[in-house]
Design a protein around this motif. Sequence first.
Motif, mmCIF file in Angstrom:
data_model
loop_
_atom_site.group_PDB
_atom_site.id
_atom_site.type_symbol
_atom_site.label_atom_id
_atom_site.label_comp_id
_atom_site.label_asym_id
_atom_site.label_seq_id
_atom_site.Cartn_x
_atom_site.Cartn_y
_atom_site.Cartn_z
ATOM 1 N N PHE A 106 0.833 -1.204 0.000
ATOM 2 C CA PHE A 106 0.000 0.000 0.000
ATOM 3 C C PHE A 106 0.868 1.255 0.000
ATOM 4 C CE2 PHE A 106 -2.605 3.204 2.299
ATOM 5 C CZ PHE A 106 -3.640 3.301 1.396
ATOM 6 N N ASP A 107 1.923 1.257 0.819
ATOM 7 C CA ASP A 107 2.844 2.401 0.836
ATOM 8 C C ASP A 107 3.489 2.598 -0.533
ATOM 9 O OD1 ASP A 107 2.424 3.122 3.487
ATOM 10 O OD2 ASP A 107 3.990 1.804 4.251
ATOM 11 N N GLN A 108 3.843 1.493 -1.177
ATOM 12 C CA GLN A 108 4.447 1.589 -2.510
ATOM 13 C C GLN A 108 3.460 2.168 -3.518
ATOM 14 O OE1 GLN A 108 5.576 -2.498 -3.131
ATOM 15 N NE2 GLN A 108 7.527 -2.298 -2.040
ATOM 16 N N LEU A 109 2.204 1.752 -3.426
ATOM 17 C CA LEU A 109 1.190 2.266 -4.352
ATOM 18 C C LEU A 109 0.922 3.751 -4.132
ATOM 19 C CD1 LEU A 109 -1.341 -0.722 -4.308
ATOM 20 C CD2 LEU A 109 0.122 -0.032 -6.207
ATOM 21 N N ILE A 110 0.960 4.196 -2.885
ATOM 22 C CA ILE A 110 0.778 5.631 -2.610
ATOM 23 C C ILE A 110 1.886 6.437 -3.284
ATOM 24 C CG2 ILE A 110 0.925 7.377 -0.796
ATOM 25 C CD1 ILE A 110 -0.669 5.569 0.998
ATOM 26 N N LEU A 111 3.131 5.961 -3.108
ATOM 27 C CA LEU A 111 4.254 6.668 -3.737
ATOM 28 C C LEU A 111 4.133 6.646 -5.257
ATOM 29 C CD1 LEU A 111 7.220 5.407 -1.502
ATOM 30 C CD2 LEU A 111 6.075 7.623 -1.421
ATOM 31 N N ALA A 112 3.693 5.507 -5.805
ATOM 32 C CA ALA A 112 3.523 5.419 -7.260
ATOM 33 C C ALA A 112 2.436 6.381 -7.733
ATOM 34 C CB ALA A 112 3.173 3.980 -7.654
ATOM 35 N N PHE A 113 1.334 6.463 -6.992
ATOM 36 C CA PHE A 113 0.244 7.364 -7.373
ATOM 37 C C PHE A 113 0.695 8.823 -7.307
ATOM 38 C CE2 PHE A 113 -3.512 9.913 -6.277
ATOM 39 C CZ PHE A 113 -4.346 9.585 -7.336
ATOM 40 N N GLN A 114 1.423 9.167 -6.272
ATOM 41 C CA GLN A 114 1.933 10.536 -6.177
ATOM 42 C C GLN A 114 2.856 10.861 -7.349
ATOM 43 O OE1 GLN A 114 3.518 10.204 -2.084
ATOM 44 N NE2 GLN A 114 2.165 11.881 -1.532
ATOM 45 N N GLU A 115 3.732 9.913 -7.675
ATOM 46 C CA GLU A 115 4.648 10.128 -8.794
ATOM 47 C C GLU A 115 3.877 10.303 -10.104
ATOM 48 O OE1 GLU A 115 8.294 10.578 -10.780
ATOM 49 O OE2 GLU A 115 7.779 10.655 -8.651
ATOM 50 N N GLN A 116 2.835 9.497 -10.301
ATOM 51 C CA GLN A 116 2.044 9.586 -11.534
ATOM 52 C C GLN A 116 1.356 10.947 -11.653
ATOM 53 O OE1 GLN A 116 -0.402 6.184 -10.812
ATOM 54 N NE2 GLN A 116 0.926 4.757 -11.901
ATOM 55 N N LEU A 117 0.802 11.434 -10.533
ATOM 56 C CA LEU A 117 0.096 12.725 -10.588
ATOM 57 C C LEU A 117 1.052 13.901 -10.691
ATOM 58 C CD1 LEU A 117 -3.021 13.374 -10.390
ATOM 59 C CD2 LEU A 117 -2.388 11.018 -9.977
ATOM 60 N N VAL A 118 2.239 13.752 -10.118
ATOM 61 C CA VAL A 118 3.223 14.844 -10.174
ATOM 62 C C VAL A 118 3.799 14.985 -11.574
ATOM 63 C CG1 VAL A 118 5.540 15.518 -9.401
ATOM 64 C CG2 VAL A 118 3.813 14.834 -7.731
ATOM 65 N N THR A 119 4.039 13.855 -12.237
ATOM 66 C CA THR A 119 4.680 13.900 -13.566
ATOM 67 C C THR A 119 3.678 13.908 -14.718
ATOM 68 O OG1 THR A 119 4.835 11.479 -13.582
ATOM 69 C CG2 THR A 119 6.704 12.696 -12.676
ATOM 70 N N ALA A 120 2.387 13.702 -14.441
ATOM 71 C CA ALA A 120 1.400 13.625 -15.523
ATOM 72 C C ALA A 120 1.191 14.986 -16.182
ATOM 73 C CB ALA A 120 0.077 13.103 -14.973
ATOM 74 N N ASN A 121 0.854 14.955 -17.474
ATOM 75 C CA ASN A 121 0.502 16.168 -18.210
ATOM 76 C C ASN A 121 -1.022 16.299 -18.202
ATOM 77 O OD1 ASN A 121 0.281 18.362 -19.910
ATOM 78 N ND2 ASN A 121 0.608 17.152 -21.769
ATOM 79 N N LEU A 122 -1.540 16.866 -17.136
ATOM 80 C CA LEU A 122 -2.988 17.008 -16.974
ATOM 81 C C LEU A 122 -3.362 18.489 -17.043
ATOM 82 C CD1 LEU A 122 -3.555 14.331 -14.191
ATOM 83 C CD2 LEU A 122 -4.353 14.215 -16.545
ATOM 84 N N ARG A 123 -3.117 19.051 -18.229
ATOM 85 C CA ARG A 123 -3.461 20.458 -18.469
ATOM 86 C C ARG A 123 -4.362 20.565 -19.688
ATOM 87 N NH1 ARG A 123 0.846 24.920 -16.946
ATOM 88 N NH2 ARG A 123 1.620 24.056 -14.962
ATOM 89 N N TRP A 124 -5.368 21.433 -19.559
ATOM 90 C CA TRP A 124 -6.281 21.737 -20.658
ATOM 91 C C TRP A 124 -6.049 23.209 -21.014
ATOM 92 C CZ3 TRP A 124 -7.195 18.676 -16.550
ATOM 93 C CH2 TRP A 124 -7.683 17.375 -16.787
ATOM 94 N N THR A 125 -5.521 23.489 -22.199
ATOM 95 C CA THR A 125 -5.148 24.867 -22.557
ATOM 96 C C THR A 125 -5.732 25.242 -23.917
ATOM 97 O OG1 THR A 125 -3.098 24.151 -23.608
ATOM 98 C CG2 THR A 125 -2.995 24.706 -21.257
#
Length: 237
Positions: A106-125
């Motif tokens: 679970f701790d590993q998945l939390i870190l993975a999820f944080q990494e995914q959201l930090v590095t994701a390109n989730l912008r609408w411009t």
Amino acid sequence: MGYMTICDQTGDCSTRFTSFLAAPANEIGDAMAGFAGSLAFIWIIVTVWLQSKELAAQREELALTRKEFSAMAKAQSKQVELLVSQGEIYKEEQLQRAQEAADKRFDQLILAFQEQLVTANLRWTGNVEFGSTVKIAFLYLEMRNYQSSSHEAFFRGVIERSEYVLNNLEDQITSTGITNLPSVKEISEPLKTLAAMIDLEPKMSEPYRIKFRRLRIELLNSLLNDMLLCEIWSPTQ
């Protein structure tokens, strides 16, 4: 006693044994019958006595056997109790190991999820004209500013941003002309990680299950799935 000498009134003397042999046959038979009867009676007494001794020995042996069986039964009962206790301890140890492994995952998945959201390109411009000027309008779900935050702060931020995007993005795409859409894979990967967390929750220890509920992971999973259904994604993978 058979050789003792006895004399009659006429003066004739003989031993008892000689007199017995000289006696009439019926007297000898009567004497032998009396002797045999006495011998048989004595034999019966001896036989009964021997049988009583044998029965007493058998009763004593049976009593010892019962005691041995009772001791064996008690020992087996204690052994069964010990095996049951060991089985419970083994189950508890197995459960604890499984929970520890689930907590670590679970701790590993939390870190993975944080990494995914930090590095994701989730912008609408998109470019929006305001009179004679052109401005860039955008919304975002990126979490770079939360990179060093605690787990609770990070997940709370993702929930707040998700709710904001859901409430505003489709209207802004329609009214302001936002055209640059992120790829759908930018949200599908974090959703897979959230699904893995949800599947893991029943296997975790109670403190981690409390943490799971405190992070509101199921709410976040629902929000991101709702967002995935909106027409705000580029279909390219």
